[in-house]
Design a protein around this motif. Sequence first.
Motif, PDB file in Angstrom:
ATOM      1  N   UNK A  44       0.831  -1.208   0.000  1.00 43.78           N
ATOM      2  CA  UNK A  44       0.000   0.000   0.000  1.00 43.78           C
ATOM      3  C   UNK A  44       0.867   1.260   0.000  1.00 43.78           C
ATOM      4  N   UNK A  45       1.947   1.222   0.798  1.00 49.01           N
ATOM      5  CA  UNK A  45       2.847   2.374   0.856  1.00 49.01           C
ATOM      6  C   UNK A  45       3.554   2.575  -0.479  1.00 49.01           C
ATOM      7  N   UNK A  46       4.017   1.474  -1.076  1.00 47.69           N
ATOM      8  CA  UNK A  46       4.685   1.568  -2.379  1.00 47.69           C
ATOM      9  C   UNK A  46       3.738   2.150  -3.424  1.00 47.69           C
ATOM     10  N   UNK A  47       2.479   1.757  -3.355  1.00 46.64           N
ATOM     11  CA  UNK A  47       1.489   2.277  -4.302  1.00 46.64           C
ATOM     12  C   UNK A  47       1.216   3.753  -4.049  1.00 46.64           C
ATOM     13  N   UNK A  48       1.126   4.138  -2.779  1.00 47.69           N
ATOM     14  CA  UNK A  48       0.851   5.531  -2.428  1.00 47.69           C
ATOM     15  C   UNK A  48       1.913   6.469  -2.997  1.00 47.69           C
ATOM     16  N   UNK A  75       8.576   6.090   5.556  1.00 44.00           N
ATOM     17  CA  UNK A  75       8.356   5.422   6.843  1.00 44.00           C
ATOM     18  C   UNK A  75       7.404   6.215   7.730  1.00 44.00           C
ATOM     19  N   UNK A  76       7.559   7.536   7.730  1.00 38.81           N
ATOM     20  CA  UNK A  76       6.655   8.366   8.526  1.00 38.81           C
ATOM     21  C   UNK A  76       5.219   8.242   8.033  1.00 38.81           C
ATOM     22  N   UNK A  77       5.046   8.244   6.723  1.00 40.11           N
ATOM     23  CA  UNK A  77       3.688   8.125   6.179  1.00 40.11           C
ATOM     24  C   UNK A  77       3.062   6.800   6.607  1.00 40.11           C
ATOM     25  N   UNK A  78       3.848   5.737   6.530  1.00 43.01           N
ATOM     26  CA  UNK A  78       3.324   4.424   6.904  1.00 43.01           C
ATOM     27  C   UNK A  78       2.988   4.359   8.389  1.00 43.01           C
ATOM     28  N   UNK A  79       3.685   5.169   9.195  1.00 46.04           N
ATOM     29  CA  UNK A  79       3.429   5.206  10.639  1.00 46.04           C
ATOM     30  C   UNK A  79       2.267   6.129  10.992  1.00 46.04           C
ATOM     31  N   UNK A  80       1.630   6.716   9.973  1.00 47.64           N
ATOM     32  CA  UNK A  80       0.459   7.547  10.223  1.00 47.64           C
ATOM     33  C   UNK A  80       0.723   9.037  10.247  1.00 47.64           C
ATOM     34  N   UNK A  81       1.971   9.451   9.999  1.00 50.42           N
ATOM     35  CA  UNK A  81       2.297  10.879   9.966  1.00 50.42           C
ATOM     36  C   UNK A  81       2.298  11.318   8.509  1.00 50.42           C
ATOM     37  N   UNK A  87      15.339   9.292  11.277  1.00 47.52           N
ATOM     38  CA  UNK A  87      13.880   9.150  11.378  1.00 47.52           C
ATOM     39  C   UNK A  87      13.369   7.788  10.929  1.00 47.52           C
ATOM     40  N   UNK A  88      13.902   7.262   9.828  1.00 48.79           N
ATOM     41  CA  UNK A  88      13.446   5.966   9.317  1.00 48.79           C
ATOM     42  C   UNK A  88      13.701   4.852  10.326  1.00 48.79           C
ATOM     43  N   UNK A  89      14.918   4.787  10.864  1.00 48.87           N
ATOM     44  CA  UNK A  89      15.244   3.707  11.804  1.00 48.87           C
ATOM     45  C   UNK A  89      14.436   3.837  13.091  1.00 48.87           C
ATOM     46  N   UNK A  90      14.233   5.062  13.563  1.00 45.75           N
ATOM     47  CA  UNK A  90      13.477   5.246  14.801  1.00 45.75           C
ATOM     48  C   UNK A  90      12.025   4.820  14.621  1.00 45.75           C
ATOM     49  N   UNK A  91      11.430   5.198  13.496  1.00 45.95           N
ATOM     50  CA  UNK A  91      10.029   4.850  13.243  1.00 45.95           C
ATOM     51  C   UNK A  91       9.861   3.340  13.150  1.00 45.95           C
ATOM     52  N   UNK A  92      10.806   2.661  12.499  1.00 45.86           N
ATOM     53  CA  UNK A  92      10.683   1.207  12.318  1.00 45.86           C
ATOM     54  C   UNK A  92      10.876   0.445  13.624  1.00 45.86           C
ATOM     55  N   UNK A  93      11.637   1.008  14.550  1.00 44.79           N
ATOM     56  CA  UNK A  93      11.954   0.290  15.785  1.00 44.79           C
ATOM     57  C   UNK A  93      11.032   0.640  16.946  1.00 44.79           C
ATOM     58  N   UNK A  94      10.164   1.611  16.749  1.00 40.38           N
ATOM     59  CA  UNK A  94       9.340   2.068  17.861  1.00 40.38           C
ATOM     60  C   UNK A  94       7.866   2.093  17.473  1.00 40.38           C
ATOM     61  N   UNK A  95       7.027   2.143  18.492  1.00 40.92           N
ATOM     62  CA  UNK A  95       5.584   2.161  18.271  1.00 40.92           C
ATOM     63  C   UNK A  95       5.133   3.527  17.772  1.00 40.92           C
ATOM     64  N   UNK A  96       3.920   3.563  17.242  1.00 38.50           N
ATOM     65  CA  UNK A  96       3.355   4.828  16.778  1.00 38.50           C
ATOM     66  C   UNK A  96       3.243   5.820  17.929  1.00 38.50           C
ATOM     67  N   UNK A  97       2.936   5.307  19.129  1.00 41.24           N
ATOM     68  CA  UNK A  97       2.837   6.174  20.299  1.00 41.24           C
ATOM     69  C   UNK A  97       4.168   6.818  20.645  1.00 41.24           C
ATOM     70  N   UNK A  98       5.254   6.036  20.527  1.00 45.10           N
ATOM     71  CA  UNK A  98       6.581   6.571  20.833  1.00 45.10           C
ATOM     72  C   UNK A  98       6.977   7.646  19.823  1.00 45.10           C
ATOM     73  N   UNK A  99       6.598   7.428  18.560  1.00 43.26           N
ATOM     74  CA  UNK A  99       6.903   8.423  17.522  1.00 43.26           C
ATOM     75  C   UNK A  99       6.141   9.714  17.798  1.00 43.26           C
TER      76      UNK A  99
END
Length: 538
Positions: free
Chosen positions: A99-103, A220-226, A291-303
Motif C-alpha cells: 500500500x505504501x509503495x502504491x501511495x 516510513x513516517x507516512x506508513x506510521x500515520x504521519x 527518522x526511518x530507523x526510529x520509526x521502524x523500531x518504535x511504536x506509533x505512540x513513541x513516535x
Amino acid sequence: MNVNPRMGIYKCFACGAGGDAIKFVQEYERVGFVEALRLVAAKAGIAIPENLSFGDKGDADKTALAAQANQIALQVYVETLPKSQQAIEYLKSRGLTGETAKQFQIGFAPENPDLILQRAQSKKIPVAAFVEAGILGESMGRVFDRFGGRLIFPIFNLSGRVIGFGGRIMPGKEGAKYVNTPESPLYQKSLPLDDGRVAVTSGLKGGEAVIVEGYMDLVSLWQAGIHNAVAVCGTALTKEHAQMLGRFARKVYLFFDGDTAGRNAVRRSLEPLLAQGVEARVPVLPESEDPDSFVRRNSAGAVQSLFTSADDLPAFWVRDRGKSVESLSPEEKDSMLREAAKVLAHNPSADVREEHLQHLRRRLGLKPESVKPQPRSFVSGQVSRMSSIKSAVPGSGLGLFVSGSNISVAPEALREWKLLQMLLAYPNVAGPVVEEVKLEWFSDPRPRELFDHAVALSLEKGDVSLAELNERIPESLRDGLAALELPEGDAPERVRRESLDYVLAMEKSYWQNRKREAKTVEEIQEIQKCIQALNLRR
C-alpha cells in the motif's frame, strides 16, 4: 506576494515577478504558455484542442516533452517493480507495505532502457526529451538509463506532476547510494519538496509540517500515520522550500538525523524558516538514529511522543552545545545569546524574537533582560523596506498600498492616489464625484495616467474592469496598480464624502501652486477668488 482576484493578476514586490493566472502557472509549474493554458483550463473544466499552439514553441515544447518523458518513465518504473524480486525483498526488509509503495508510486528502473525507448517511439516522444529530463544518458553512441537497476522514488510538485526521480542503489551493488534527477526544464533542487502533493492534500492544511531529509524517512513516517511530512530531496532546506511551507504551515518540525550532521542541518534550516514567521521545533533523536530507523523500531505512540516533547529553539540551542548549563562559562552563555539573536533576527516579529531570547536567558540561569535581537536590517545589511504607506488625509484611516509594495509617494500626492483608490474600489459611488476632475490637478504622473485610463475605460464600457485596465496601461504603471489596496464594504455616503474631499484638496493645491507662480496682482486676486470658492464648498 499580492494576489488581486478582481484584476486577475499577482505581484511579488520582493522579486518583481507578476502577471496573470496563466503567467503564474508558467512560473510556478515551469511550463510553457500552452501547457499552462491547459492546466488552467483543466481546473476550470474547459476543453483545449490538442493541436493548440502559438508561434515559436522553443523552450515551451522542451518543457512539455520533458513532462511527457517523466510520465512515461514513471509508468515503466512502477510496472517493473513487481517483476524485480530483489526490489520487493528490499522493500519488505525496510518494513514497507504494498500500500505504501502504491501511495508513493515507488518503482524499479530496468537495467536497460529498451522498454522506455519502445514507449517513447509509440508515443512519438523523441529520445532527446528523455535526455533533457535527466532520465536517459548518452555515451559513445549508446543510450542508457541513468537510474538503471535502482529503486525509484518519484518527485512530485504540489499539483501532482512528476518532475524528477531519486534512485537508490540496491544492496550488493557498487555506486553512489542515491542518484537524483539533474537540473532540467522541470526540476530544480531548490524548489520541490517531495512529497508536497501528499502532504498538502492530507496534512499541511492543518497548519503543521514535518521536514525530513531522505526518501525513506518520508515513506516510513507516512506508513506510521504521519501524513504531513515533506522531504528536501537530499539537499539543504532552501529559501524557496521555506516560502512554500510558509503558505501552508505555521509550525514546522525539523526531523533530521540525531548525529552532528543532523544538528548542523537543523541550524542551517532555521534562518529561511524563521524569515517566513514559522515556528520551528526539533524532535530529539538518539545520536545513532535517523527518522526511518526510529520509526521502524518504535511504536506509533513513541513516535508521536517524540513530536509532543520536541525542543523549542532555546531548548535546542542549549542541547546543541553538548554541555550542561552548569558547566557553561559566562563567556559561552554570552556567545550563545549573541548567536541566537543573530538567527532570530530573521523572524519578522519583534515580540517573538524577544520572547525566545528571554526564554533562552532563563534556561541559562540569567536575568530576563538586556540582549535584544539584532534588527532585521543587521542580517541583510540593508535598511528595512517600508511595508506600506498609510493615508495622510485626516479621518481616512485606510491603507493605501498592500504590505511589501514599497511604492514611494510624496506627501502632496497621497490624496491623488487615494482618489484613484476610491474610483477603482467603488466606481459606481466615486465615479460621479470625479467627473469634473482635471488632469492638471495631479502632481504625480503615475496616478494621473492611471486615472486618465480608468475614466476613459469607464466612458467606453460604462464600468471600470480592473483586469481590462491592467491590460491597457503601460508596463511602467502596472506595479502601482497592483500595489493599490482596494477596500470593500465602506458605506456609500462615506465613499462619496471622502472622494469629494480628495477632489477639493487636489484642486485647492493646484490653485495654491498657481498663486505662488503668478506674476501680476490681478492674476493673484483671481486665483484667490477660486480658492475662497473652494473653501465655501467644504
